[in-house]
Design an enzyme around this catalytic site. Structure first.
Site, PDB file in Angstrom:
ATOM      1  N   LYS A 149       0.781  -1.293   0.142  1.00  0.00           N
ATOM      2  CA  LYS A 149      -0.110  -0.023  -0.081  1.00  0.00           C
ATOM      3  C   LYS A 149       0.935   1.180  -0.100  1.00  0.00           C
ATOM      4  O   LYS A 149       1.434   1.652  -0.829  1.00  0.00           O
ATOM      5  CB  LYS A 149      -0.928  -0.206   1.140  1.00  0.00           C
ATOM      6  CG  LYS A 149      -1.740  -1.395   0.923  1.00  0.00           C
ATOM      7  CD  LYS A 149      -3.172  -1.435   1.787  1.00  0.00           C
ATOM      8  CE  LYS A 149      -3.798  -2.744   1.874  1.00  0.00           C
ATOM      9  NZ  LYS A 149      -4.370  -3.383   0.912  1.00  0.00           N
TER      10      LYS A 149
ATOM     11  N   THR B  33       6.131 -21.673   0.247  1.00  0.00           N
ATOM     12  CA  THR B  33       5.651 -20.832  -0.979  1.00  0.00           C
ATOM     13  C   THR B  33       7.053 -19.981  -1.522  1.00  0.00           C
ATOM     14  O   THR B  33       7.958 -19.533  -0.785  1.00  0.00           O
ATOM     15  CB  THR B  33       4.739 -19.794  -0.631  1.00  0.00           C
ATOM     16  OG1 THR B  33       4.258 -19.121  -1.852  1.00  0.00           O
ATOM     17  CG2 THR B  33       4.968 -18.446   0.416  1.00  0.00           C
TER      18      THR B  33
HETATM   19  N1  PLP Z   1      -4.756  -6.518   6.929  1.00  0.00           N
HETATM   20  C1  PLP Z   1      -5.551  -5.419   6.447  1.00  0.00           C
HETATM   21  C2  PLP Z   1      -6.351  -4.627   7.660  1.00  0.00           C
HETATM   22  C3  PLP Z   1      -6.093  -5.037   5.284  1.00  0.00           C
HETATM   23  O1  PLP Z   1      -6.857  -4.083   4.912  1.00  0.00           O
HETATM   24  C4  PLP Z   1      -5.262  -5.971   3.942  1.00  0.00           C
HETATM   25  C5  PLP Z   1      -5.687  -5.729   2.630  1.00  0.00           C
HETATM   26  O2  PLP Z   1      -6.106  -4.862   2.312  1.00  0.00           O
HETATM   27  C6  PLP Z   1      -4.590  -6.683   4.407  1.00  0.00           C
HETATM   28  C7  PLP Z   1      -4.044  -6.997   5.775  1.00  0.00           C
HETATM   29  C8  PLP Z   1      -3.604  -7.590   3.424  1.00  0.00           C
HETATM   30  O3  PLP Z   1      -2.764  -6.922   2.959  1.00  0.00           O
HETATM   31  P1  PLP Z   1      -2.070  -7.215   1.586  1.00  0.00           P
HETATM   32  O4  PLP Z   1      -2.981  -6.501   0.562  1.00  0.00           O
HETATM   33  O5  PLP Z   1      -0.546  -6.939   1.279  1.00  0.00           O
HETATM   34  O6  PLP Z   1      -2.232  -8.807   1.307  1.00  0.00           O
END
Ligand code: PLP
Length: 408
Positions: A246, A275
């Site tokens: 993000k 993985t």
């Molecule tokens: N934790 C939260 C609070 C999220 O909103 C998200 C995804 O949007 C994730 C974890 C997962 O992260 P990633 O997009 O890097 O898989």
């Protein structure tokens, strides 16, 4: 047996419930973010993206692109397999050091996404603690919920950000080992957890803490360490989990914690062991973004400035903006079909892309457009968005607030 019918039925159920999702076919333009090309059914069209979680536009930053291209040129594309098989590529080591330093922890461990970090990190930690009870905030993300489910241990849900309820559950649990799992910044409502107060309770009742900072890393704190850094709580949280996908503009996830905990997760977590690792170029790009944001505050300051400006302009236009103290700007529609229709009209009539947020991402009746301004959304773009949204609200017969005199 007609196997196809099972899938067709499942899809029609989603369509009947107005939950069938359609993804826009977009092509981002590096150097012109938030402008993009929408490959619409009628051909390519210029649009402006207003809902990206590349919150700071780091995905197009010259240092980040440079690190990715240079590393891919030097080291090739893939990681060559799992770390167990292929060893660890050096940029991954560098990235984990960068992350441990960002959060002031002994160690960090990188996964292929933030989702995987939670989904495999939480159960691995919980299973290594005998008789562990997980206390989970009611609004926790699906990746945490899945991780908690896989842990297979006892769990209790505390009402969202409700310290009294959390304390009640902690007290009732007695002396058994406990893990409190929560987020710092909840991404759909844009509200923030009382991290220090939760750490106070955890300390009082002998619990460990696991904090998801996915929507805050890079964005808050003097060096982008997240809300825990901003609130002076980083050292009090046992495990900090974050994403590279993000604010850092790339892909991947991680936990940062004490050395023994990270080493144990490295040694036991199936979602880590089995993985393929992140490619070196992806790691180098993330490390470049993190390094940049540790010292550059321009992005964070401008980001907050844009969010404040956007909220003020939308409010002045009479749009139903939900109040938040963060960069998330939810505009409430409260009806699934109209939410989708608003998003469609913004795209087709105004070249503005904002994904509708419907159930199950948010509860039914709280559907919304979730707007995420970046440092690159200027005043002119904000004004155009406000006008477009008012037009769409009027077309759909959605209620607008009375203009306040101060805003006239
Ligand atoms: N934790 C939260 C609070 C999220 O909103 C998200 C995804 O949007 C994730 C974890 C997962 O992260 P990633 O997009 O890097 O898989």
């Amino acid at each position: 047996m007609n196997y196809d019918a099972f899938f067709a039925d499942a899809l029609s159920r989603l369509r009947d419930e107005r939950r069938y999702r359609v993804f826009a076919d977009l092509e981002r333009i590096a150097g012109r973010f938030p402008h993009a090309i929408w490959h619409s059914p009628n051909g390519p069209r210029d649009v402006v993206i207003w809902c990206s979680n590349d919150y700071l536009g780091m995905g197009q930053h010259p240092k980040v692109i440079g690190a990715m291209v240079e590393t891919a040129t030097k080291m090739g594309t893939g990681a060559g397999g799992t770390r167990n098989i292929a060893g660890t590529n050096h940029p991954l080591i560098d990235l984990e050091r960068e992350l441990a330093d960002l959060h002031g922890k002994q160690s960090a461990l990188v996964f292929t996404s933030g989702y995987v970090s939670n989904q495999t990190g939480i159960p691995t930690i919980a299973k290594l603690i005998p008789n562990c009870l997980i206390l989970s905030d009611a609004y926790n993300h699906n990746s945490m919920i899945e991780g908690i489910r896989q842990a297979g241990c006892d769990k209790q849900i505390f009402r969202h950000n409700d310290l009294a309820h959390l304390e009640e559950l902690l007290k009732a649990a007695g002396s058994r080992p406990k893990l409190v799992a929560f987020e710092s910044l909840y991404s759909m409502d844009g509200d923030i957890a009382p991290i220090n107060a939760i750490c106070d309770l955890a300390k009082r009742y002998g619990a460990m803490t696991y904090l998801d900072e996915v929507h805050a890393v890079g964005l808050y704190g003097p060096r982008g360490g997240g809300i825990a850094e901003r609130d002076g709580a980083m050292a009090r949280v046992d495990v900090i989990e974050g994403t590279l996908g993000k604010a850092f503009g790339g892909l991947g996830g991680y936990i940062a914690a004490d050395g023994a905990l990270c080493d144990a997760v490295r040694s036991y977590a199936p979602g880590f062991i089995f993985t393929t690792a992140l490619p070196p170029a992806v790691c180098a790009a993330a490390a470049a973004a993190i390094r940049h944001l540790k010292t550059s505050t321009w992005e964070r300051e401008r980001h907050q400035d844009r969010a404040a400006r956007l909220k003020a302009v939308l409010n002045a236009a009479g749009l139903p903006v939900a109040e938040t103290s963060t960069h998330i700007v939810p505009v409430m529609v409260n009806e699934a079909e109209k939410c989708k229709a608003a998003s469609d009209l913004l795209l087709t009539d105004h070249g503005i892309y904002i994904q509708p947020i419907n159930y199950p991402t948010v509860p039914k009746g709280t559907e919304r457009l979730r707007i995420t301004p970046s440092p690159y959304h200027d005043d002119a773009l904000i004004d155009v968005l406000a006008e477009a949204m008012v037009d769409v609200w009027q077309k759909l017969g959605l209620p607008l607030k009375q203009h306040s005199l101060a805003a006239e």
